[in-house]
Design a protein around this motif. Sequence first.
Motif, PDB file in Angstrom:
ATOM      1  N   HIS A 129      21.832  -8.014 -15.236  1.00  0.00           N
ATOM      2  CA  HIS A 129      22.046  -8.073 -16.684  1.00  0.00           C
ATOM      3  C   HIS A 129      22.940  -9.283 -16.970  1.00  0.00           C
ATOM      4  CE1 HIS A 129      20.611  -3.862 -16.808  1.00  0.00           C
ATOM      5  NE2 HIS A 129      21.306  -3.746 -15.685  1.00  0.00           N
ATOM      6  N   SER A 136      23.259  -3.509 -11.796  1.00  0.00           N
ATOM      7  CA  SER A 136      23.297  -2.050 -11.825  1.00  0.00           C
ATOM      8  C   SER A 136      22.098  -1.464 -11.098  1.00  0.00           C
ATOM      9  CB  SER A 136      23.314  -1.552 -13.276  1.00  0.00           C
ATOM     10  OG  SER A 136      22.027  -1.698 -13.858  1.00  0.00           O
ATOM     11  N   THR A 171      36.878  -2.385 -21.114  1.00  0.00           N
ATOM     12  CA  THR A 171      36.812  -0.945 -20.834  1.00  0.00           C
ATOM     13  C   THR A 171      38.068  -0.221 -21.291  1.00  0.00           C
ATOM     14  OG1 THR A 171      37.781  -1.140 -18.604  1.00  0.00           O
ATOM     15  CG2 THR A 171      35.396  -1.446 -18.798  1.00  0.00           C
ATOM     16  N   LEU A 196      29.209  -4.847 -21.961  1.00  0.00           N
ATOM     17  CA  LEU A 196      28.070  -5.553 -22.550  1.00  0.00           C
ATOM     18  C   LEU A 196      28.264  -5.756 -24.046  1.00  0.00           C
ATOM     19  CD1 LEU A 196      25.166  -3.707 -20.697  1.00  0.00           C
ATOM     20  CD2 LEU A 196      25.916  -6.048 -20.317  1.00  0.00           C
ATOM     21  N   SER A 197      28.740  -4.726 -24.728  1.00  0.00           N
ATOM     22  CA  SER A 197      28.943  -4.815 -26.174  1.00  0.00           C
ATOM     23  C   SER A 197      30.003  -5.847 -26.520  1.00  0.00           C
ATOM     24  CB  SER A 197      29.356  -3.438 -26.716  1.00  0.00           C
ATOM     25  OG  SER A 197      29.646  -3.509 -28.095  1.00  0.00           O
ATOM     26  N   GLU A 209      28.658  -0.141 -20.753  1.00  0.00           N
ATOM     27  CA  GLU A 209      28.138  -0.455 -22.093  1.00  0.00           C
ATOM     28  C   GLU A 209      29.201  -1.164 -22.924  1.00  0.00           C
ATOM     29  OE1 GLU A 209      26.874   3.383 -23.518  1.00  0.00           O
ATOM     30  OE2 GLU A 209      24.778   2.948 -23.041  1.00  0.00           O
ATOM     31  N   ALA A 210      30.451  -0.764 -22.731  1.00  0.00           N
ATOM     32  CA  ALA A 210      31.548  -1.404 -23.481  1.00  0.00           C
ATOM     33  C   ALA A 210      31.680  -2.872 -23.093  1.00  0.00           C
ATOM     34  CB  ALA A 210      32.859  -0.663 -23.216  1.00  0.00           C
ATOM     35  N   LYS A 258      18.269   0.161 -17.590  1.00  0.00           N
ATOM     36  CA  LYS A 258      19.046   0.457 -18.800  1.00  0.00           C
ATOM     37  C   LYS A 258      20.397   1.029 -18.382  1.00  0.00           C
ATOM     38  CE  LYS A 258      19.070   3.139 -23.101  1.00  0.00           C
ATOM     39  NZ  LYS A 258      19.595   2.016 -23.879  1.00  0.00           N
ATOM     40  N   ILE A 259      21.455   0.349 -18.736  1.00  0.00           N
ATOM     41  CA  ILE A 259      22.797   0.806 -18.392  1.00  0.00           C
ATOM     42  C   ILE A 259      23.204   1.935 -19.331  1.00  0.00           C
ATOM     43  CG2 ILE A 259      25.224   0.134 -18.481  1.00  0.00           C
ATOM     44  CD1 ILE A 259      24.471  -2.506 -17.274  1.00  0.00           C
ATOM     45  N   THR A 260      23.698   3.034 -18.734  1.00  0.00           N
ATOM     46  CA  THR A 260      24.102   4.181 -19.544  1.00  0.00           C
ATOM     47  C   THR A 260      25.575   4.545 -19.370  1.00  0.00           C
ATOM     48  OG1 THR A 260      23.382   5.685 -17.774  1.00  0.00           O
ATOM     49  CG2 THR A 260      21.782   5.180 -19.509  1.00  0.00           C
ATOM     50  N   HIS A 261      26.237   3.983 -18.378  1.00  0.00           N
ATOM     51  CA  HIS A 261      27.657   4.281 -18.171  1.00  0.00           C
ATOM     52  C   HIS A 261      28.440   3.730 -19.364  1.00  0.00           C
ATOM     53  CE1 HIS A 261      31.654   4.494 -16.494  1.00  0.00           C
ATOM     54  NE2 HIS A 261      31.189   5.036 -15.375  1.00  0.00           N
ATOM     55  N   PRO A 262      29.192   4.572 -20.070  1.00  0.00           N
ATOM     56  CA  PRO A 262      29.885   4.119 -21.287  1.00  0.00           C
ATOM     57  C   PRO A 262      30.801   2.925 -21.074  1.00  0.00           C
ATOM     58  CG  PRO A 262      29.956   6.509 -21.110  1.00  0.00           C
ATOM     59  CD  PRO A 262      29.396   6.007 -19.815  1.00  0.00           C
TER      60      PRO A 262
END
Length: 303
Positions: free
Chosen positions: A165, A277, A117, A291-292, A288-289, A281-285
């Motif tokens: 997830h 969560s 993050t 997961l990416s 998402e970072a 679908k996770i939308t918190h940036p």
Amino acid sequence: MKTSGLNFRHLYFFWMVAKEGGVTRAAERLGLAVQTISMQLASLEQSIGKQLLEPQGRRLVPTEAGKLALTYCDQIFLLGDQLQDALDETEANKMRLTVGISDSLPKLIAYRLLQATQQLELQVRLVCMEDEFESLLADLALGKLDVVLTDRTVRAGGSLKVFSHLLGESDMKLFGVPKLARKYRRNFPASLHGAPLLLPTRNNALRGRIDAWFVQHKVRPDIVGEFEDNAMLNTFGRNGLGLFFAPSALAQDIEEQFGAVLVGDAPELREQFYAISNARKITHPAIEAILSAVHSGPFAIAD
């Protein structure tokens, strides 16, 4: 739009009196006159038609109706604080991520997950809470947390509408201080018969797999300690009270930070790591970072 007619200032005074256990202490905390608090409490009870507080000795305690109101107040004023923080952070070009960390999750894994993050252009302010798995899920469902990091999935069909997830998994290795490692490294894993072991408690997702691994290899170690908190387990391990398992992804960290060395590999044992969560679908940036980063492999959690 229909409104409740509640005076939230009065509700806040009730919340403070209930927390402080009396009007006088609440008045001191708020810097207001006792009479002011008392009058506004009376107005609140009159408006809702319920007695919320009653005397018990020298204290005021919530009635049954008051206890119910108090649970809603906890949520209302927590969300109010979070709203103010979010607005302040927007002006300061910051993003807030409130994370629940399961006490069974290796803290080094949590650190490496959250490290992703800090690579975002927008600065992320981390607020980390550690607790037992079930308590964290309840806080997540109430909106007190953005995500829970843990070593287990949520059972299907539960009453809480939360979603698991899979972040990754790692095989396990056995570690110990050098003196113990030298003693039990030869002829591993047969050498573990009677060896001092530090293990997670039986409510830990990994524990059942460890027990099955012992049966598979026909060894009966001497279990000298069981721990719910992974950090406490590692603390005992670094002080030489027993051998302990840790994810292979953390082998270098274990050696550098705990002074423990490898006893042997247990590739059949694997530990999973999850983000829980409120949404499929996770939308918190910031999440998402995480997961990416995991899926693109900058750090080797998944093998």
